[in-house]
Design an enzyme around this catalytic site. Structure first.
Site, PDB file in Angstrom:
ATOM      1  CB  SER A  12      43.640  53.655  48.026  1.00 28.27           C
ATOM      2  OG  SER A  12      43.897  52.273  47.881  1.00 28.27           O
ATOM      3  CE  LYS A  13      36.805  52.587  52.236  1.00 27.32           C
ATOM      4  NZ  LYS A  13      35.418  52.410  51.899  1.00 27.32           N
ATOM      5  NE  ARG A  14      40.301  50.048  45.576  1.00 25.84           N
ATOM      6  CZ  ARG A  14      39.306  50.799  46.057  1.00 25.84           C
ATOM      7  NH1 ARG A  14      38.301  50.235  46.701  1.00 25.84           N
ATOM      8  NH2 ARG A  14      39.300  52.101  45.893  1.00 25.84           N
ATOM      9  NE  ARG A  15      47.801  52.748  46.619  1.00 32.20           N
ATOM     10  CZ  ARG A  15      47.266  53.539  45.686  1.00 32.20           C
ATOM     11  NH1 ARG A  15      47.211  53.147  44.434  1.00 32.20           N
ATOM     12  NH2 ARG A  15      46.787  54.719  46.021  1.00 32.20           N
TER      13      ARG A  15
END
Ligand code: GLU
Length: 471
Positions: free
Chosen positions: A239-242
């Protein structure tokens, strides 16, 4: 409409940096187009106005070019922009309405929820199917999901069966008349004569609905292929955030495009033979969609780096020097620009080439050649100079360096002579010397750079380290 040659497509939404998963999907499509003498269509799915920005579109085109998907190649077609096809999307919706495959509904979402709750359903219950509503403000157009089953023949996953009763009559046009993504995506694929839809597995749940739309629009559905999700070390979807997912970031850190391409190709597929490091041409020859597997693929940054290290070592020296100089002469380099000496780097380049996994590591291996005062790693200094032999041997090394013939070989012999006298092996003896010269405890072979630094500067550094050690 059928076409003689296969037409693949890559249909990214320009909502952020280019994701490595997108790059893998693009590559698989590109490769099939090359292999089967087909066409790779790039379609930018830019209908979500709140999230799209033109800069991301350019980013996609640049990132594709970086991994070798060249918009000037005859196999490449596009980019097309989904937002310019709104009239086609609406016209297709109209055809579905006219043919009795879709109907208007005026229920609010609250009413739908209430009805679903009362009937113990998860979603919309088909209330307006036979109400004969006309289009109107606030009326959504819904697809009339037929009874029975939908079987998706997926080249990667086999036959995937969906009970139509689990699929609600889904929306095609919103209450304000605008088409939803699902419809736009299908209509564009039909308009662009797409024969193969190869995309990420997360789109599999959309597929039965899309297949129904293809059929209802009277067109044979494409060949479907859903490639496995990419997961991180914890087996969670990237994921982009992680996770670090932006292709641009890897590129800036010095991952080579060939290494990235080769590594991405192995996520879900394996080249024949016992090595995964294979040139692009061989990948083109061997790749087959049928041999792509469907288990989640671990995007392993360490493995990517080790691929990269292999590719760096395979580079002709001149190419390595050229690639390294991009970093060595950039503003990210830790020395003032006028202290960079290309001839010093050139002399060291072969020693550095075998020791880096990513180009960004080059700086740390040669910084002591270009910094007037390389910073000293305090912990490493304390450790190295903590040994009893450190100061006395380094004093003798300094004395020998005053007069020794100044070349790597003689320098090494001089140090070995001191080692023999004190019964300390060269490897150990080099520790304090390396810290004195470079400020670090690890680095490339030492005597070549000492030769390059010159007698005066090397002695200055050794004496300064001795002064510090002696407090
Ligand atoms: N635009 C979609 C995405 O970026 C792709 C849809 C598709 O490939 O069909 O996820």
């Amino acid at each position: 409409m059928s076409t003689a040659t296969p037409r693949y497509r890559f249909a990214p939404s320009p909502t952020g940096y280019f994701h490595v998963g997108g790059a893998r999907t693009a590559l698989y499509n590109w490769l099939l187009a090359l292999k089967n003498n087909g066409t790779f269509v790039l379609r930018i799915e830019d209908t979500d106005e709140s999230r799209n920005e033109p800069q991301w579109t350019q980013g996609i085109i640049d990132a594709l070019a970086w991994i070798g998907i060249d918009s000037n190649d005859p196999h490449f077609e596009g980019p097309y922009f989904q937002s310019t096809y709104a009239a086609e999307h609406v016209a297709a919706a109209q055809r579905l309405f006219d043919s009795g495959n879709a109907y208007y509904c005026d229920l609010t979402s609250e009413q739908i929820q209430e009805r679903a709750k009362a009937a113990g359903l998860n979603g919309y219950d088909g209330y307006s199917r036979d109400r004969g509503l006309a289009p109107g403000q606030g009326h959504v157009l819904r697809f009339k999901v037929p009874a029975g089953k939908t079987i998706v023949h997926d080249t990667v996953r086999g036959e995937v069966e969906f009970e139509n009763s689990t699929i609600e009559d889904f929306v095609l046009l919103r209450g304000n008349g605008t088409p939803v993504f699902l419809l736009a995506n299908v209509v564009d694929d039909i308009t662009m004569n797409i024969s193969h839809v190869l995309r990420a597995e997360e789109h599999l749940p959309n597929t039965p609905k899309q297949q129904m739309l293809w059929n209802a629009l009277g067109v044979t559905p494409p060949v479907w292929a859903h490639v496995p999700v990419l997961v991180n070390e914890q087996r969670k979807k990237l994921s982009k955030r992680r996770d670090k997912v932006a292709v641009e970031q890897y590129r800036e850190e010095g991952i080579l495009p060939q290494a990235m391409v080769n590594y991405l190709m192995t996520l879900g597929w394996a080249p024949h033979g016992d090595t995964e490091i294979v040139p692009w041409q061989q990948i083109v020859e061997q790749f087959a969609l049928e041999s792509v597997n469907h288990s989640p693929a671990f995007f392993d940054i360490k493995k990517l780096q080790s691929f990269n290290g292999e590719y760096i070592r395979m580079m002709p020296l001149e190419d390595f020097i050229t690639a390294a100089e991009v970093i060595l002469t950039s503003s990210a380099a830790p020395w003032p620009a006028d202290r960079y000496k290309p001839e010093l780097f050139r002399a060291m380049a072969a020693l550095v080439q075998t020791r880096v996994a990513v180009m960004a590591e080059v700086c740390a291996l040669v910084d002591f050649l270009f910094l007037a005062e390389p910073p000293i790693d305090d912990a490493a200094f304390a450790k190295s100079f903590g040994a009893d032999f450190a100061v006395p041997t380094l004093i003798e090394i300094a004395a020998a360096f005053e007069t020794v013939e100044w070349n790597a070989e003689s320098l090494k012999v001089a140090v070995e002579t001191v080692g023999t006298k004190h019964d300390v092996k060269l490897g150990k003896l080099q520790g304090p010397l390396r810290i004195a010269i470079s400020g670090r405890s690890v680095g490339p072979p030492l005597f070549e750079p000492i030769e390059l630094l010159g007698r005066e500067e090397s002695l200055r550094r050794i004496k300064s380290a001795l002064a510090r050690a002696q407090g």
